[in-house]
Design an enzyme around this catalytic site. Structure first.
Site, PDB file in Angstrom:
ATOM      1  CG  HIS A  44     -14.318   1.264   6.819  1.00 21.29           C
ATOM      2  ND1 HIS A  44     -13.482   0.220   6.481  1.00 21.29           N
ATOM      3  CD2 HIS A  44     -13.494   2.290   7.155  1.00 21.29           C
ATOM      4  CE1 HIS A  44     -12.228   0.587   6.635  1.00 21.29           C
ATOM      5  NE2 HIS A  44     -12.204   1.839   7.025  1.00 21.29           N
ATOM      6  N   GLY A  84     -13.545   4.595  10.888  1.00 21.85           N
ATOM      7  CA  GLY A  84     -12.170   4.767  11.359  1.00 21.85           C
ATOM      8  C   GLY A  84     -11.860   6.239  11.360  1.00 21.85           C
ATOM      9  CE  LYS A 137      -0.529   2.190   6.448  1.00 17.87           C
ATOM     10  NZ  LYS A 137      -1.937   2.312   6.552  1.00 17.87           N
ATOM     11  NE  ARG A 190      -7.384   5.560  20.167  1.00 12.21           N
ATOM     12  CZ  ARG A 190      -6.444   4.869  19.535  1.00 12.21           C
ATOM     13  NH1 ARG A 190      -6.101   3.692  19.992  1.00 12.21           N
ATOM     14  NH2 ARG A 190      -5.853   5.339  18.466  1.00 12.21           N
ATOM     15  CG  HIS A 249     -13.235   2.990   3.314  1.00 14.79           C
ATOM     16  ND1 HIS A 249     -13.980   3.947   3.973  1.00 14.79           N
ATOM     17  CD2 HIS A 249     -11.945   3.250   3.619  1.00 14.79           C
ATOM     18  CE1 HIS A 249     -13.161   4.743   4.640  1.00 14.79           C
ATOM     19  NE2 HIS A 249     -11.916   4.366   4.429  1.00 14.79           N
ATOM     20  CG  ASN A 264      -1.854   1.107   1.324  1.00 11.69           C
ATOM     21  OD1 ASN A 264      -1.808   2.029   0.491  1.00 11.69           O
ATOM     22  ND2 ASN A 264      -2.724   1.083   2.307  1.00 11.69           N
ATOM     23  NE  ARG A 294      -6.313   1.286   0.122  1.00  8.40           N
ATOM     24  CZ  ARG A 294      -6.266   2.523   0.602  1.00  8.40           C
ATOM     25  NH1 ARG A 294      -5.121   3.075   0.937  1.00  8.40           N
ATOM     26  NH2 ARG A 294      -7.372   3.230   0.720  1.00  8.40           N
ATOM     27  N   GLY A 342     -10.973   7.697   8.558  1.00  7.09           N
ATOM     28  CA  GLY A 342     -11.845   7.906   7.388  1.00  7.09           C
ATOM     29  C   GLY A 342     -13.012   6.954   7.562  1.00  7.09           C
ATOM     30  NE  ARG A 366     -10.753  12.427   3.794  1.00  8.03           N
ATOM     31  CZ  ARG A 366     -10.498  11.118   3.873  1.00  8.03           C
ATOM     32  NH1 ARG A 366     -11.419  10.275   4.293  1.00  8.03           N
ATOM     33  NH2 ARG A 366      -9.326  10.670   3.499  1.00  8.03           N
ATOM     34  CD  GLU A 372      -9.094  -1.621   3.855  1.00 13.71           C
ATOM     35  OE1 GLU A 372      -9.348  -0.852   2.942  1.00 13.71           O
ATOM     36  OE2 GLU A 372      -8.760  -1.240   4.996  1.00 13.71           O
ATOM     37  CG  ASP A 379      -7.295   8.887  18.324  1.00 16.96           C
ATOM     38  OD1 ASP A 379      -8.213   8.340  18.985  1.00 16.96           O
ATOM     39  OD2 ASP A 379      -6.310   8.275  17.904  1.00 16.96           O
ATOM     40  N   GLY A 385     -15.300   1.204  14.733  1.00 14.06           N
ATOM     41  CA  GLY A 385     -16.344   0.169  14.657  1.00 14.06           C
ATOM     42  C   GLY A 385     -15.953  -1.118  15.355  1.00 14.06           C
ATOM     43  CD  GLU A 386     -11.751  -3.811  13.042  1.00 20.21           C
ATOM     44  OE1 GLU A 386     -10.710  -4.071  13.672  1.00 20.21           O
ATOM     45  OE2 GLU A 386     -11.770  -3.662  11.808  1.00 20.21           O
TER      46      GLU A 386
END
Ligand code: ADP
Length: 398
Positions: free
Chosen positions: A206, A208, A14, A283, A178, A7, A89, A210, A239, A382, A281, A331-332
């Site tokens: 999804h 995150g 990555k 959190r 995504h 990626n 990707r 983004g 965004r 992904e 973030d 989400g996770e």
């Protein structure tokens, strides 16, 4: 078959080396600050390393990462020849590239033609492809597109109510992003339900840094919240998501900014960061809200409200919904968000069990007793989808 998944960003890369078909991750890592000073992270055999190494180009980064992979002490393969194929990707495949493709001169040209649709990403993805061609000549490469899963949306879902010529001349339409994630988690959801995806209506969230939501109707993405670019839809980390486009002019005039400068604000300084003034973030925002920061609480509420509205809209678009999936960083991992996002949706058969919802980072059904719509947490992967497509296409090309 060993597949290297890449990626590539403009100054980062990555990667994961996967053993297929099992999907076992043999090694993974990140090369950063390519063209600057060169930093790396590398993880294999339960060990994590990081450090600095000069990487003037993406080719240098590929050379470095392959040298790590074959290193007698830290590596996981004995020879570069063990890498059977490389999967990349690629962000935009535009309208023409609606499934993963083998990298050829022709498909590279098609990816190049999509640069206006992803000016920051596609050039970097192409650089990653060229670097692999240089360092690993003859190894089959496959491009997997972020847009592909949404390519079968009906026209009524992807056309903007603008003069039609802009669609014809400039390809101005909804593409969505995504896609690899929405495809993976919707397939996993069908599997978890023991049903054929062709019999299901699934809403995949999804969420995150983004974020996007998709309506997956009988296995096809029929609508999604991101649009021509990833700016549309939900408010995200930085965004803005959906806003009245007339706001662009107001900000430009009042703040004496160009359109590009305003767009930069909409992309990088808005979303929950812009509203909370605290962080992008989730959190940090949750922590600030807990301490009584009202704008942080507002940013949270705004995000939850937007997700809820899309769930309602997509249930209407599909004439109902059988399952809702939460995936990606928020989400996770974030049970509070999942609970809030489904609160008040009992009227449409959605209810989450707070005890089952106390879960993170693994496939879990969190449906409350009596709910007619099933709700799941499904970690996205992904890289695995890219490796699966790469394996299939590389095998077929042999
Ligand atoms: P992207 O791939 O878009 O950069 P991710 O899917 O990695 O983003 O998600 C990043 C977001 O997930 C961050 O805003 C972070 O706050 C949130 N996140 C990650 N881990 C947790 C966690 N344990 N609890 C709550 N939120 C989390």
């Amino acid at each position: 078959m060993k597949i290297l998944v890449i990626n590539a960003g403009s100054s980062s890369l990555k990667y994961q080396l996967l053993d297929m078909p099992e999907g076992k991750v043999l090694a993974k890592g990140l090369c950063e600050r390519i063209g600057i000073d060169g930093k790396y992270k590398y993880e294999a055999k339960g060990e994590k390393l990081e450090g600095e190494t000069p990487m003037a180009t993406h080719s240098d980064a590929i050379r470095f990462l392959t040298s790590m992979l074959v290193d007698p002490a830290k590596g996981v393969i004995s020879d570069m020849k063990e890498i059977d194929a490389v999967g990349h990707r690629v962000v935009s495949g535009g309208e023409k590239l609606y499934e993963s493709v083998l990298v050829t001169a022709e498909s590279k040209k098609a990816i190049e033609e999509c640069i206006p649709l992803a000016p920051l990403h596609n050039p970097a993805n192409l650089t990653g492809i060229s670097a692999c061609e240089e360092v690993m000549p003859g190894v089959p490469q496959v491009a997997v597109f972020d847009t592909a899963f949404h390519a079968k949306m009906p026209k009524k879902a992807y056309i903007y109510a603008l003069p039609y010529e802009y669609y014809e001349k400039y390809g101005v339409r909804r593409y969505g992003f995504h896609g690899t994630s929405h495809r993976f988690v919707s397939e996993q959801c069908a599997k978890a339900m023991g049903k054929d995806i062709k019999d299901l209506r699934i809403i995949t969230c999804h969420l995150g840094n983004g974020s996007s939501i998709a309506a997956v109707d009988h296995g096809v993405s029929v609508d999604t919240s991101m649009g021509f670019t990833p700016l549309e839809g939900l408010p995200m980390g930085t965004r803005c998501g959906n806003i009245d486009p007339a706001i662009v002019e107001t900000i430009a005039v009042k703040e004496n900014l160009t359109v590009s400068q305003v767009l930069n604000i909409l992309n990088k300084k808005s979303g929950v960061l812009g509203v909370s003034g605290v962080s992008s973030d989730f959190r940090d925002i949750a922590a600030a809200a807990k301490e009584g920061n009202e704008r942080a609480a507002l940013a949270n509420d705004m995000f939850v409200y937007a997700v809820k509205k899309f769930i309602g809209a997509y249930a209407a678009a599909m004439g109902g919904v059988d399952a809702i999936v939460f995936t990606a960083g928020v989400g996770e991992n974030d049970k509070t968000f999942r609970l809030k996002m489904t609160e008040g949706l009992e009227f449409m058969g959605v209810k989450v069990d707070p005890v089952k919802n106390d879960t993170r980072g693994k496939i879990a059904e969190i449906t409350a007793d009596g709910a007619t719509v099933r709700t799941f947490v499904i970690p996205t992967n992904e890289e695995l989808v890219i490796a699966m497509d790469t394996e299939a296409i590389a095998k077929a090309a042999k």
